[in-house]
Write a protein that holds these residues in place. Structure first.
Motif, PDB file in Angstrom:
ATOM      1  N   ARG A  28       0.816  -1.218   0.000  1.00 38.60           N
ATOM      2  CA  ARG A  28       0.000   0.000   0.000  1.00 38.60           C
ATOM      3  C   ARG A  28       0.846   1.263   0.000  1.00 38.60           C
ATOM      4  O   ARG A  28       0.378   2.325  -0.395  1.00 38.60           O
ATOM      5  CB  ARG A  28      -0.947  -0.003   1.195  1.00 38.60           C
ATOM      6  N   ILE A  29       2.086   1.154   0.455  1.00 36.79           N
ATOM      7  CA  ILE A  29       2.962   2.334   0.427  1.00 36.79           C
ATOM      8  C   ILE A  29       4.007   2.215  -0.688  1.00 36.79           C
ATOM      9  O   ILE A  29       5.001   2.917  -0.696  1.00 36.79           O
ATOM     10  CB  ILE A  29       3.622   2.591   1.796  1.00 36.79           C
ATOM     11  N   GLY A  30       3.765   1.282  -1.610  1.00 37.09           N
ATOM     12  CA  GLY A  30       4.606   1.169  -2.796  1.00 37.09           C
ATOM     13  C   GLY A  30       5.843   0.323  -2.625  1.00 37.09           C
ATOM     14  O   GLY A  30       6.728   0.355  -3.479  1.00 37.09           O
ATOM     15  N   LEU A  31       5.942  -0.459  -1.550  1.00 34.18           N
ATOM     16  CA  LEU A  31       7.110  -1.308  -1.330  1.00 34.18           C
ATOM     17  C   LEU A  31       6.742  -2.747  -1.637  1.00 34.18           C
ATOM     18  O   LEU A  31       5.976  -3.372  -0.914  1.00 34.18           O
ATOM     19  CB  LEU A  31       7.607  -1.169   0.108  1.00 34.18           C
ATOM     20  N   THR A  32       7.271  -3.251  -2.741  1.00 36.16           N
ATOM     21  CA  THR A  32       6.937  -4.599  -3.173  1.00 36.16           C
ATOM     22  C   THR A  32       8.194  -5.457  -3.201  1.00 36.16           C
ATOM     23  O   THR A  32       9.306  -4.966  -3.009  1.00 36.16           O
ATOM     24  CB  THR A  32       6.295  -4.569  -4.568  1.00 36.16           C
ATOM     25  N   GLY A  33       8.003  -6.724  -3.448  1.00 34.64           N
ATOM     26  CA  GLY A  33       9.138  -7.632  -3.549  1.00 34.64           C
ATOM     27  C   GLY A  33       9.418  -8.408  -2.271  1.00 34.64           C
ATOM     28  O   GLY A  33      10.234  -9.320  -2.263  1.00 34.64           O
ATOM     29  N   PHE A  34       8.746  -8.058  -1.192  1.00 34.06           N
ATOM     30  CA  PHE A  34       8.915  -8.796   0.053  1.00 34.06           C
ATOM     31  C   PHE A  34       7.923  -9.961   0.062  1.00 34.06           C
ATOM     32  O   PHE A  34       6.789  -9.816  -0.363  1.00 34.06           O
ATOM     33  CB  PHE A  34       8.683  -7.894   1.268  1.00 34.06           C
TER      34      PHE A  34
END
Length: 84
Positions: A28-34
């Motif tokens: 939701r805050i634009g941090l992906t890949g985790f």
């Protein structure tokens, strides 16, 4: 003055609702890949003078008897904190 860091994490088979909430918030805050988040606890134990093996042994005892719940948590790290 020396310091020892003790890190405690939930056992892998234990649900981690806080970690799950953080995992849901990252995209939701634009941090992906985790792919997963687990939340644990960190304790810093201060000692007089430099950290000795006796201090580390006492920290290990404190970690297993007071700082963690061995039924649901693992002590994953006990180490001296490097001073800058």
């Amino acid at each position: 003055m020396g310091r020892i860091v003790v890190e405690v994490m939930p056992k892998p088979e234990i649900l981690d609702p806080q970690g799950k909430a953080v995992m849901g918030s990252l995209p939701r805050i634009g941090l992906t890949g985790f792919t997963a988040v687990r939340q644990g606890r960190r304790f810093e134990l201060a000692v007089e003078g430099p950290v000795t093996q006796e201090h580390l042994d006492a920290a290990a005892q404190a970690a297993s008897t007071l700082l963690s719940n061995p039924i649901i948590e693992d002590v994953v790290s006990i180490c001296p904190l490097e001073e800058d």
